[in-house]
Motif scaffolding. Sequence first.
Motif, PDB file in Angstrom:
ATOM      1  N   MET A 172       1.513 -11.605  -2.081  1.00  0.00           N
ATOM      2  CA  MET A 172       2.458 -10.476  -1.441  1.00  0.00           C
ATOM      3  C   MET A 172       3.352 -10.455  -1.184  1.00  0.00           C
ATOM      4  SD  MET A 172       1.227  -7.208   1.359  1.00  0.00           S
ATOM      5  CE  MET A 172       1.128  -8.721   2.699  1.00  0.00           C
ATOM      6  N   TRP A 173       4.946 -10.431  -1.478  1.00  0.00           N
ATOM      7  CA  TRP A 173       5.923 -10.776  -1.373  1.00  0.00           C
ATOM      8  C   TRP A 173       5.804 -10.041   0.136  1.00  0.00           C
ATOM      9  CZ3 TRP A 173      10.514  -8.210  -4.320  1.00  0.00           C
ATOM     10  CH2 TRP A 173      11.925  -9.414  -4.284  1.00  0.00           C
ATOM     11  N   GLU A 174       6.505 -10.475   1.656  1.00  0.00           N
ATOM     12  CA  GLU A 174       6.703 -10.233   2.782  1.00  0.00           C
ATOM     13  C   GLU A 174       7.588  -8.783   2.561  1.00  0.00           C
ATOM     14  OE1 GLU A 174       5.889 -11.709   7.030  1.00  0.00           O
ATOM     15  OE2 GLU A 174       8.154 -11.904   6.445  1.00  0.00           O
ATOM     16  N   SER A 229       4.786  -3.600  -0.881  1.00  0.00           N
ATOM     17  CA  SER A 229       3.362  -3.151  -2.418  1.00  0.00           C
ATOM     18  C   SER A 229       3.895  -3.881  -3.382  1.00  0.00           C
ATOM     19  CB  SER A 229       4.532  -2.219  -2.574  1.00  0.00           C
ATOM     20  OG  SER A 229       5.481  -1.999  -3.165  1.00  0.00           O
ATOM     21  N   VAL A 230       4.239  -4.801  -3.442  1.00  0.00           N
ATOM     22  CA  VAL A 230       4.830  -6.202  -4.684  1.00  0.00           C
ATOM     23  C   VAL A 230       3.733  -6.858  -4.268  1.00  0.00           C
ATOM     24  CG1 VAL A 230       6.137  -7.492  -5.993  1.00  0.00           C
ATOM     25  CG2 VAL A 230       7.271  -5.728  -5.676  1.00  0.00           C
ATOM     26  N   LYS A 231       2.695  -7.061  -5.725  1.00  0.00           N
ATOM     27  CA  LYS A 231       1.525  -8.025  -5.374  1.00  0.00           C
ATOM     28  C   LYS A 231       2.277  -9.458  -6.218  1.00  0.00           C
ATOM     29  CE  LYS A 231      -1.014  -6.062  -2.449  1.00  0.00           C
ATOM     30  NZ  LYS A 231      -0.624  -5.722  -1.318  1.00  0.00           N
ATOM     31  N   HIS A 267       2.967  -1.559  -6.172  1.00  0.00           N
ATOM     32  CA  HIS A 267       2.059  -0.789  -6.363  1.00  0.00           C
ATOM     33  C   HIS A 267       2.679   1.172  -6.447  1.00  0.00           C
ATOM     34  CE1 HIS A 267      -1.265  -2.399  -6.801  1.00  0.00           C
ATOM     35  NE2 HIS A 267      -0.755  -3.258  -6.380  1.00  0.00           N
ATOM     36  N   SER A 268       4.140   0.912  -4.767  1.00  0.00           N
ATOM     37  CA  SER A 268       5.003   2.217  -4.226  1.00  0.00           C
ATOM     38  C   SER A 268       4.907   2.516  -5.664  1.00  0.00           C
ATOM     39  CB  SER A 268       5.146   1.667  -3.634  1.00  0.00           C
ATOM     40  OG  SER A 268       6.665   0.722  -4.013  1.00  0.00           O
ATOM     41  N   THR A 269       6.226   2.159  -7.179  1.00  0.00           N
ATOM     42  CA  THR A 269       6.197   2.927  -7.832  1.00  0.00           C
ATOM     43  C   THR A 269       5.505   3.058  -9.367  1.00  0.00           C
ATOM     44  OG1 THR A 269       7.564   0.533  -8.804  1.00  0.00           O
ATOM     45  CG2 THR A 269       8.503   2.451  -6.853  1.00  0.00           C
TER      46      THR A 269
END
Length: 60
Positions: free
Chosen positions: A39-41, A45-47, A56-58
Amino acid sequence: MSKFIPFTDEELYQAHHKDIKEYLESIGEKVLHSGTEYMWEAHDSVKIRGHIWYRHSTGE
């Protein structure tokens, strides 16, 4: 207006096969282990899994 920049086949291949975790860490970004992915800190939401990412958010 943006200008089209042509890329060679080799440049496109490299971009599609670059390990995203390694790249982010090389530019000073923090990446956290999250199960079988990373996961990008800065954008939690980016895996990331190898050269593949999902936000995931978009839904991208």
